[in-house]
Motif scaffolding. Sequence first.
Motif, PDB file in Angstrom:
ATOM      1  N   THR A 119       0.836  -1.198   0.000  1.00 47.25           N
ATOM      2  CA  THR A 119       0.000   0.000   0.000  1.00 47.25           C
ATOM      3  C   THR A 119       0.873   1.251   0.000  1.00 47.25           C
ATOM      4  O   THR A 119       2.077   1.185   0.219  1.00 47.25           O
ATOM      5  CB  THR A 119      -1.043  -0.033   1.139  1.00 47.25           C
ATOM      6  OG1 THR A 119      -2.001   0.998   0.885  1.00 47.25           O
ATOM      7  CG2 THR A 119      -0.422   0.171   2.508  1.00 47.25           C
ATOM      8  N   ASP A 120       0.229   2.365  -0.276  1.00 46.14           N
ATOM      9  CA  ASP A 120       0.883   3.661  -0.433  1.00 46.14           C
ATOM     10  C   ASP A 120       1.202   4.242   0.952  1.00 46.14           C
ATOM     11  O   ASP A 120       0.316   4.312   1.810  1.00 46.14           O
ATOM     12  CB  ASP A 120      -0.149   4.525  -1.188  1.00 46.14           C
ATOM     13  CG  ASP A 120       0.242   5.962  -1.370  1.00 46.14           C
ATOM     14  OD1 ASP A 120       1.314   6.350  -0.905  1.00 46.14           O
ATOM     15  OD2 ASP A 120      -0.555   6.677  -1.999  1.00 46.14           O
ATOM     16  N   SER A 121       2.418   4.688   1.160  1.00 47.26           N
ATOM     17  CA  SER A 121       2.777   5.217   2.480  1.00 47.26           C
ATOM     18  C   SER A 121       2.029   6.513   2.809  1.00 47.26           C
ATOM     19  O   SER A 121       2.046   6.952   3.956  1.00 47.26           O
ATOM     20  CB  SER A 121       4.292   5.424   2.593  1.00 47.26           C
ATOM     21  OG  SER A 121       4.759   6.089   1.450  1.00 47.26           O
ATOM     22  N   ASP A 122       1.372   7.122   1.817  1.00 42.83           N
ATOM     23  CA  ASP A 122       0.543   8.308   2.095  1.00 42.83           C
ATOM     24  C   ASP A 122      -0.943   7.961   2.121  1.00 42.83           C
ATOM     25  O   ASP A 122      -1.788   8.855   2.030  1.00 42.83           O
ATOM     26  CB  ASP A 122       0.770   9.379   1.013  1.00 42.83           C
ATOM     27  CG  ASP A 122       2.035  10.163   1.283  1.00 42.83           C
ATOM     28  OD1 ASP A 122       2.416  10.272   2.460  1.00 42.83           O
ATOM     29  OD2 ASP A 122       2.640  10.645   0.307  1.00 42.83           O
ATOM     30  N   ASN A 123      -1.246   6.694   2.230  1.00 35.31           N
ATOM     31  CA  ASN A 123      -2.658   6.297   2.189  1.00 35.31           C
ATOM     32  C   ASN A 123      -3.413   6.807   3.425  1.00 35.31           C
ATOM     33  O   ASN A 123      -2.809   7.205   4.427  1.00 35.31           O
ATOM     34  CB  ASN A 123      -2.778   4.770   2.091  1.00 35.31           C
ATOM     35  CG  ASN A 123      -4.057   4.344   1.382  1.00 35.31           C
ATOM     36  OD1 ASN A 123      -4.994   5.135   1.259  1.00 35.31           O
ATOM     37  ND2 ASN A 123      -4.104   3.115   0.930  1.00 35.31           N
ATOM     38  N   HIS A 125      -5.292   6.669   6.842  1.00 37.27           N
ATOM     39  CA  HIS A 125      -4.895   5.813   7.969  1.00 37.27           C
ATOM     40  C   HIS A 125      -5.798   4.605   8.178  1.00 37.27           C
ATOM     41  O   HIS A 125      -5.347   3.535   8.556  1.00 37.27           O
ATOM     42  CB  HIS A 125      -4.748   6.618   9.257  1.00 37.27           C
ATOM     43  CG  HIS A 125      -5.866   7.588   9.517  1.00 37.27           C
ATOM     44  ND1 HIS A 125      -6.638   8.139   8.529  1.00 37.27           N
ATOM     45  CD2 HIS A 125      -6.340   8.116  10.660  1.00 37.27           C
ATOM     46  CE1 HIS A 125      -7.534   8.953   9.055  1.00 37.27           C
ATOM     47  NE2 HIS A 125      -7.373   8.956  10.352  1.00 37.27           N
ATOM     48  N   PHE A 128      -4.545   1.723   6.294  1.00 35.54           N
ATOM     49  CA  PHE A 128      -3.403   1.050   6.946  1.00 35.54           C
ATOM     50  C   PHE A 128      -3.898   0.103   8.041  1.00 35.54           C
ATOM     51  O   PHE A 128      -3.482  -1.038   8.138  1.00 35.54           O
ATOM     52  CB  PHE A 128      -2.486   2.064   7.649  1.00 35.54           C
ATOM     53  CG  PHE A 128      -1.711   2.957   6.730  1.00 35.54           C
ATOM     54  CD1 PHE A 128      -1.184   2.487   5.534  1.00 35.54           C
ATOM     55  CD2 PHE A 128      -1.472   4.276   7.078  1.00 35.54           C
ATOM     56  CE1 PHE A 128      -0.449   3.319   4.700  1.00 35.54           C
ATOM     57  CE2 PHE A 128      -0.740   5.111   6.258  1.00 35.54           C
ATOM     58  CZ  PHE A 128      -0.229   4.634   5.069  1.00 35.54           C
ATOM     59  N   ARG A 145       3.414  -4.043   3.171  1.00 34.25           N
ATOM     60  CA  ARG A 145       4.579  -3.258   2.745  1.00 34.25           C
ATOM     61  C   ARG A 145       4.099  -1.874   2.305  1.00 34.25           C
ATOM     62  O   ARG A 145       3.277  -1.772   1.407  1.00 34.25           O
ATOM     63  CB  ARG A 145       5.238  -3.994   1.569  1.00 34.25           C
ATOM     64  CG  ARG A 145       6.528  -3.404   1.083  1.00 34.25           C
ATOM     65  CD  ARG A 145       7.080  -4.232  -0.084  1.00 34.25           C
ATOM     66  NE  ARG A 145       7.503  -5.572   0.293  1.00 34.25           N
ATOM     67  CZ  ARG A 145       7.716  -6.573  -0.582  1.00 34.25           C
ATOM     68  NH1 ARG A 145       7.528  -6.381  -1.880  1.00 34.25           N
ATOM     69  NH2 ARG A 145       8.105  -7.754  -0.166  1.00 34.25           N
ATOM     70  N   ARG A 146       4.608  -0.827   2.972  1.00 34.77           N
ATOM     71  CA  ARG A 146       4.223   0.535   2.573  1.00 34.77           C
ATOM     72  C   ARG A 146       5.298   1.116   1.662  1.00 34.77           C
ATOM     73  O   ARG A 146       6.478   1.014   1.954  1.00 34.77           O
ATOM     74  CB  ARG A 146       4.071   1.430   3.800  1.00 34.77           C
ATOM     75  CG  ARG A 146       2.947   0.979   4.709  1.00 34.77           C
ATOM     76  CD  ARG A 146       2.765   1.945   5.862  1.00 34.77           C
ATOM     77  NE  ARG A 146       1.888   1.385   6.879  1.00 34.77           N
ATOM     78  CZ  ARG A 146       1.551   2.004   7.992  1.00 34.77           C
ATOM     79  NH1 ARG A 146       2.018   3.209   8.248  1.00 34.77           N
ATOM     80  NH2 ARG A 146       0.738   1.421   8.863  1.00 34.77           N
ATOM     81  N   THR A 147       4.855   1.741   0.599  1.00 36.63           N
ATOM     82  CA  THR A 147       5.802   2.320  -0.341  1.00 36.63           C
ATOM     83  C   THR A 147       5.270   3.651  -0.852  1.00 36.63           C
ATOM     84  O   THR A 147       4.064   3.884  -0.811  1.00 36.63           O
ATOM     85  CB  THR A 147       6.016   1.363  -1.532  1.00 36.63           C
ATOM     86  OG1 THR A 147       6.893   1.993  -2.471  1.00 36.63           O
ATOM     87  CG2 THR A 147       4.722   1.049  -2.252  1.00 36.63           C
ATOM     88  N   THR A 148       6.155   4.496  -1.348  1.00 39.72           N
ATOM     89  CA  THR A 148       5.650   5.708  -1.987  1.00 39.72           C
ATOM     90  C   THR A 148       5.104   5.313  -3.366  1.00 39.72           C
ATOM     91  O   THR A 148       5.502   4.292  -3.922  1.00 39.72           O
ATOM     92  CB  THR A 148       6.766   6.748  -2.179  1.00 39.72           C
ATOM     93  OG1 THR A 148       7.750   6.171  -3.036  1.00 39.72           O
ATOM     94  CG2 THR A 148       7.383   7.149  -0.856  1.00 39.72           C
TER      95      THR A 148
END
Length: 409
Positions: A119-123, A125, A128, A145-148
């Motif tokens: 998922t997107d690290s700016d998603n 909350h 998450f 796994r969080r990623t940009t």
Amino acid sequence: MTQISAGERDRADTLASRRDKFILPDGVIYLDGNSLGPVSHTAISRINHAVTHEWAAGLVRSWNSAGWMDLPITLGNRLAPLIGAPADTVIVTDTLTILIAKLLANALALRPDRHVIVTDSDNFHSDFYIADGVAAATRRDITVRRTTRAALAEALDDDVAVVLLTHVDYRTGELLDMADMSALVHAHGALMIWDLAHSTGAVPLHVHEHGADFAAGCGYKYLNGGPGAPAFAYVAPQWLDSLTNFLPGWLGHARPFDFEPTFEKAPGIRALVTSSPSVVGLSALAGALDVFEGISLDVLRRKSLALTDFFITEVEERLPGVFELVTPREHHRRASQVSWRHDEAYGIVQALIARGVIGDFRAPNIARFGFTPLYLSFRDVDVAVSHLVEVMHHREYDDPAFRQKNPVT
Ligand SMILES: Cc1ncc(COP(=O)(O)O)c(C=O)c1O
């Protein structure tokens, strides 16, 4: 100053008459329909009908006579054209977070040999939390796994089962490319879930054509279904037969009124249902969807972009250098909101609300303004900017009353 006046723009606006379908308080310019859409006359009349005719007069008979049991499906089919989904692939039920959980569980079940949710690290909350919750609830070794977004390609490998992305960034209003990103994810053998919270009803969507395996969105933002309105989920036709529900309940059973002790899922999209439909909430959403009848989403989109262009230009011309624009300027990357960064963003939003211009604040320093073409005029934008100019010139945000943090920002 912008060359074409707000008045001229309003005279050319073919959606202008839709404003009469909504109830908006006098003196309010509502720039928060991306958080909670306003009530429409049709929503009120549907709620009244559901309560006074179906519930009060029909009582329990209305489960049959008023089609209550089928509301999640009938409403799903009404919503389908707004997201570019074929018939019988959309259900309206639960809330968005719950539906994301159900969709994640499905995607993981379809990729039994893979162990990663990306998922997107700016998603948002909640996405998450629920991804972590689903990972922990499966009796498998699943990691999140969080990623940009920029590094999405590098985060994908042959252990990724599913990617969960939100189509429009709730802070910045950035619009992602559904077709390209879905194709990238599929190229790695993973499945794609789109959270459509900030896109449904605001931008034209083509979930089927653009390769979404699953998608879900909420009913209370641009769809104007009311506070806590039920959410919807889309399941691509190829996954309907294998659909499972990790929160099974009686109304997702193939024969709920046989009261069988073991679960057997209902066919098709209905398998995602767990519990009794929330009839009043579904009726409100049904009435709210009436407002979209006969509207081209492309026309809506054109007006949305014109409104946000106008807002950005006016703010930058009348308050040069005061705010940092965090929303993309390019049309293909901008949804229907404009967000500005400013150290005093919270107080600024509160001072604007006191003047009748309602936007919202997102931590740590973002003032966020949503633009709903169904009821906003260019004059509204012009007046809203004038209020913003006053707030800034008089430093109204310094008032201690506007620094008091409310529980909902
Ligand atoms: C992007 C996004 N995802 C999920 C949610 C959660 O929705 P719900 O409260 O229906 O679970 C929201 C709520 O605003 C949201 O903006």
